[in-house]
Enzyme design. Structure first.
Site, PDB file in Angstrom:
ATOM      1  N   ASP A 109       7.548  18.664   8.866  1.00 51.80           N
ATOM      2  CA  ASP A 109       8.878  19.076   8.412  1.00 51.80           C
ATOM      3  C   ASP A 109       9.948  18.986   9.489  1.00 51.80           C
ATOM      4  O   ASP A 109      11.101  19.284   9.214  1.00 51.80           O
ATOM      5  CB  ASP A 109       8.846  20.552   7.973  1.00 51.80           C
ATOM      6  CG  ASP A 109       7.607  20.882   7.197  1.00 51.80           C
ATOM      7  OD1 ASP A 109       7.428  20.262   6.128  1.00 51.80           O
ATOM      8  OD2 ASP A 109       6.804  21.714   7.657  1.00 51.80           O
TER       9      ASP A 109
ATOM     10  N   LYS B  34      12.069  -3.361  -6.080  1.00 52.14           N
ATOM     11  CA  LYS B  34      10.805  -2.623  -6.230  1.00 52.14           C
ATOM     12  C   LYS B  34      10.763  -1.437  -5.255  1.00 52.14           C
ATOM     13  O   LYS B  34      11.546  -1.393  -4.297  1.00 52.14           O
ATOM     14  CB  LYS B  34       9.638  -3.578  -5.956  1.00 52.14           C
ATOM     15  CG  LYS B  34       9.625  -4.111  -4.527  1.00 52.14           C
ATOM     16  CD  LYS B  34       8.662  -5.271  -4.356  1.00 52.14           C
ATOM     17  CE  LYS B  34       8.704  -5.778  -2.914  1.00 52.14           C
ATOM     18  NZ  LYS B  34       7.893  -7.001  -2.739  1.00 52.14           N
TER      19      LYS B  34
ATOM     20  N   ARG C  19      14.385 -15.054  -3.951  1.00 47.15           N
ATOM     21  CA  ARG C  19      14.122 -13.631  -4.213  1.00 47.15           C
ATOM     22  C   ARG C  19      14.425 -12.831  -2.939  1.00 47.15           C
ATOM     23  O   ARG C  19      13.622 -12.794  -2.014  1.00 47.15           O
ATOM     24  CB  ARG C  19      12.650 -13.412  -4.618  1.00 47.15           C
ATOM     25  CG  ARG C  19      12.225 -14.203  -5.858  1.00 47.15           C
ATOM     26  CD  ARG C  19      10.793 -13.867  -6.272  1.00 47.15           C
ATOM     27  NE  ARG C  19       9.831 -14.037  -5.204  1.00 47.15           N
ATOM     28  CZ  ARG C  19       9.191 -15.175  -4.920  1.00 47.15           C
ATOM     29  NH1 ARG C  19       9.386 -16.255  -5.651  1.00 47.15           N
ATOM     30  NH2 ARG C  19       8.327 -15.228  -3.921  1.00 47.15           N
TER      31      ARG C  19
ATOM     32  N   CYS D 102       6.325  16.272  13.357  1.00 47.09           N
ATOM     33  CA  CYS D 102       5.536  17.149  12.489  1.00 47.09           C
ATOM     34  C   CYS D 102       5.882  16.867  11.024  1.00 47.09           C
ATOM     35  O   CYS D 102       6.708  16.017  10.715  1.00 47.09           O
ATOM     36  CB  CYS D 102       5.816  18.613  12.806  1.00 47.09           C
ATOM     37  SG  CYS D 102       5.723  19.003  14.569  1.00 47.09           S
TER      38      CYS D 102
ATOM     39  N   ARG E 173      -3.142 -13.695  -2.620  1.00 44.22           N
ATOM     40  CA  ARG E 173      -2.890 -12.401  -3.238  1.00 44.22           C
ATOM     41  C   ARG E 173      -2.795 -12.718  -4.722  1.00 44.22           C
ATOM     42  O   ARG E 173      -3.720 -13.298  -5.271  1.00 44.22           O
ATOM     43  CB  ARG E 173      -1.599 -11.816  -2.624  1.00 44.22           C
ATOM     44  CG  ARG E 173      -1.606 -10.328  -2.493  1.00 44.22           C
ATOM     45  CD  ARG E 173      -0.430  -9.819  -1.664  1.00 44.22           C
ATOM     46  NE  ARG E 173       0.872 -10.052  -2.302  1.00 44.22           N
ATOM     47  CZ  ARG E 173       2.034  -9.647  -1.820  1.00 44.22           C
ATOM     48  NH1 ARG E 173       2.086  -8.984  -0.671  1.00 44.22           N
ATOM     49  NH2 ARG E 173       3.177  -9.893  -2.437  1.00 44.22           N
TER      50      ARG E 173
ATOM     51  N   HIS F   5       4.710 -17.319  -3.544  1.00 41.92           N
ATOM     52  CA  HIS F   5       5.182 -16.391  -2.505  1.00 41.92           C
ATOM     53  C   HIS F   5       4.567 -16.776  -1.162  1.00 41.92           C
ATOM     54  O   HIS F   5       3.382 -17.092  -1.086  1.00 41.92           O
ATOM     55  CB  HIS F   5       4.757 -14.974  -2.902  1.00 41.92           C
ATOM     56  CG  HIS F   5       5.399 -13.866  -2.116  1.00 41.92           C
ATOM     57  ND1 HIS F   5       6.726 -13.856  -1.764  1.00 41.92           N
ATOM     58  CD2 HIS F   5       4.887 -12.708  -1.632  1.00 41.92           C
ATOM     59  CE1 HIS F   5       6.994 -12.728  -1.103  1.00 41.92           C
ATOM     60  NE2 HIS F   5       5.894 -12.023  -1.002  1.00 41.92           N
TER      61      HIS F   5
ATOM     62  N   TYR G 298       3.018  19.858  18.633  1.00 36.79           N
ATOM     63  CA  TYR G 298       1.562  19.962  18.542  1.00 36.79           C
ATOM     64  C   TYR G 298       0.849  19.126  19.601  1.00 36.79           C
ATOM     65  O   TYR G 298       1.194  17.959  19.812  1.00 36.79           O
ATOM     66  CB  TYR G 298       1.086  19.494  17.168  1.00 36.79           C
ATOM     67  CG  TYR G 298       1.492  20.401  16.029  1.00 36.79           C
ATOM     68  CD1 TYR G 298       1.205  21.762  16.066  1.00 36.79           C
ATOM     69  CD2 TYR G 298       2.135  19.892  14.908  1.00 36.79           C
ATOM     70  CE1 TYR G 298       1.573  22.588  15.011  1.00 36.79           C
ATOM     71  CE2 TYR G 298       2.493  20.707  13.856  1.00 36.79           C
ATOM     72  CZ  TYR G 298       2.218  22.061  13.912  1.00 36.79           C
ATOM     73  OH  TYR G 298       2.567  22.870  12.861  1.00 36.79           O
TER      74      TYR G 298
HETATM   75  C1  LIG Z   1       8.704  -7.935  -2.216  1.00 32.60           C
HETATM   76  C2  LIG Z   1       8.745  -9.327  -2.691  1.00 32.60           C
HETATM   77  C3  LIG Z   1       9.836 -10.159  -2.411  1.00 32.60           C
HETATM   78  C4  LIG Z   1      10.963  -9.757  -1.488  1.00 32.60           C
HETATM   79  O1  LIG Z   1      10.539  -9.977  -0.176  1.00 32.60           O
HETATM   80  P1  LIG Z   1      11.548  -9.763   1.055  1.00 32.60           P
HETATM   81  O2  LIG Z   1      10.779 -10.238   2.215  1.00 32.60           O
HETATM   82  O3  LIG Z   1      11.834  -8.302   1.092  1.00 32.60           O
HETATM   83  O4  LIG Z   1      12.756 -10.559   0.749  1.00 32.60           O
HETATM   84  C5  LIG Z   1       9.876 -11.412  -2.987  1.00 32.60           C
HETATM   85  N1  LIG Z   1       8.876 -11.838  -3.773  1.00 32.60           N
HETATM   86  C6  LIG Z   1       7.791 -11.073  -4.033  1.00 32.60           C
HETATM   87  C7  LIG Z   1       6.713 -11.609  -4.888  1.00 32.60           C
HETATM   88  C8  LIG Z   1       7.678  -9.804  -3.488  1.00 32.60           C
HETATM   89  O5  LIG Z   1       6.597  -9.068  -3.744  1.00 32.60           O
END
Ligand SMILES: *Cc1c(COP(=O)(O)O)cnc(C)c1O
Length: 364
Positions: A305, A32, A212, A303, A126, A158, A256
């Protein structure tokens, strides 16, 4: 040379293999947000070459973009919303995630046989079905399997605090996940999965059928201070040529707001990338970069750039390579070093890098 992001796809392949070997279960490489800034399409290809059984993305658009780029193989997306183009996802052979009965109804209304994974919220609060709604979601899922609307290919959740192995939420969430699986008796998903990078590495009991892996696939440490050495290799290097080197007198203010003032005569160098490229402004006066083999401090504010580094009296030639971060093997800082001084996590460092910087792929 010119400013660029260099992504080592051999490092990605190495990491994917090392992680898969470490866990002994199937792996999903998460790409992602443009592959955490490394390039979604290229990383997905490398991950598949390295044997990753699944690719994971957040949005349906990301999944469709991968398919348009020629990606084949199992692909899961999870961040959908009412009215999402489920039909396009199903036609593109994407496994979609549902959290609610309403979403399952929308998927059924496409009239296309789908592959659906159910997400249960085990404590992150979530996405995902609540514990209370879970029995109804499971019932609707079974009904859809009976009438041919879909196959339920996965049940997943998750973690909230997998980077803190001793956090009590980890045990509680794993327990809640086991209960959700029991309540889903009658469904026979191919994959049950809970772990992201940190959990996959640190918590064997959370691996189930699949891990994952996002961050660790890119060679970064998902749980600094806890992760064993798996020989992961950071895949991203950000570099730029020194645009200018020049002396400044004692008392000169830099950048700055003059938040840094030279207390002795010194020399400074100009690096021609800034927060438009994702070089976080919060790293002003704190980050270090490698110039000509030496770590040099960022002076004054970063900054839009450009930013300025202290060359401590040296005057390297303009065009000299400046490495913001990379593997760390040649004295350069890492994304983790930048995260620590910027008050964030390495996820944000690599994901935010971009802007006008081109990406170049290597196989080192
Ligand atoms: C982003 C994400 C992951 C990967 O998480 P990492 O900590 O980068 O391994 C796995 N599952 C879900 C649902 C995520 O949103």
């Amino acid at each position: 040379m010119f400013p660029e992001i260099v992504v080592d796809l051999a490092a990605v392949r190495h990491n994917v293999r090392a992680l898969r070997e470490h866990t002994g279960v199937a792996s999903m490489t998460v790409v992602k947000a443009d592959g955490y800034g490394h390039g979604m399409v290229e990383v997905a290809r490398a991950a598949r070459e390295a044997g990753s059984e699944w690719i994971g993305v957040a949005t349906l658009d990301e999944a469709l973009a991968l398919r348009s780029a020629g990606d084949r193989g199992r692909l899961l997306c999870w961040l959908t919303f009412p009215g999402a183009d489920w039909a396009a996802a199903i036609d593109a052979d994407v496994d979609v995630t549902a959290y609610t009965v309403a979403e399952l109804d929308e998927i059924a209304a496409t009239g296309r046989p789908a592959r659906v994974q159910l997400k249960i919220d085990t404590g992150l609060s979530r996405g995902g079905a609540t514990r209370d709604s879970w029995p109804a979601v499971v019932e609707r899922a079974k009904q859809g399997e009976r009438d041919g609307s879909w196959r339920i290919t996965g049940i997943w959740s998750h973690f909230a605090a997998s980077d803190e192995p001793d956090h009590p939420a980890n045990d509680a969430q794993e327990q809640a996940f086991l209960e959700a699986l029991e309540l889903a008796d009658g469904l026979d998903p191919e994959v049950r999965h809970l772990a992201n990078s940190a959990a996959g590495i640190l918590r064997p009991s959370s691996r189930f059928d699949l891990v994952r892996f996002g961050l660790a696939s890119y060679g970064l440490d998902p749980a600094p201070g806890h992760t064993p050495d798996l020989g992961l290799v950071p895949a991203m290097t950000v570099r730029a040529p020194l645009a200018l080197a020049k002396p400044i007198p004692a008392g000169a203010g830099v950048s700055y707001g003059h938040t840094w003032v030279a207390d002795t005569p010194t020399t400074v160098g100009l690096v021609p990338i800034g927060y438009a490229e994702g070089v976080l402004r919060s790293a002003s006066n704190a980050a270090r970069v490698l110039v000509d083999g030496k770590q040099r401090a960022v002076r004054g504010r970063i900054c839009m750039d450009q930013f300025v580094v202290d060359l401590g009296g040296d005057l390297p030639d303009p065009g000299t390579e400046v490495v913001l971060f990379g593997r760390g093997a040649h004295g350069e800082p890492t994304a983790q070093d930048w995260a620590e001084v910027a008050g964030t996590i390495s996820y944000e460092i690599v994901t935010r890098i971009g802007g006008r910087l081109p990406r170049r792929y290597v196989d080192a």
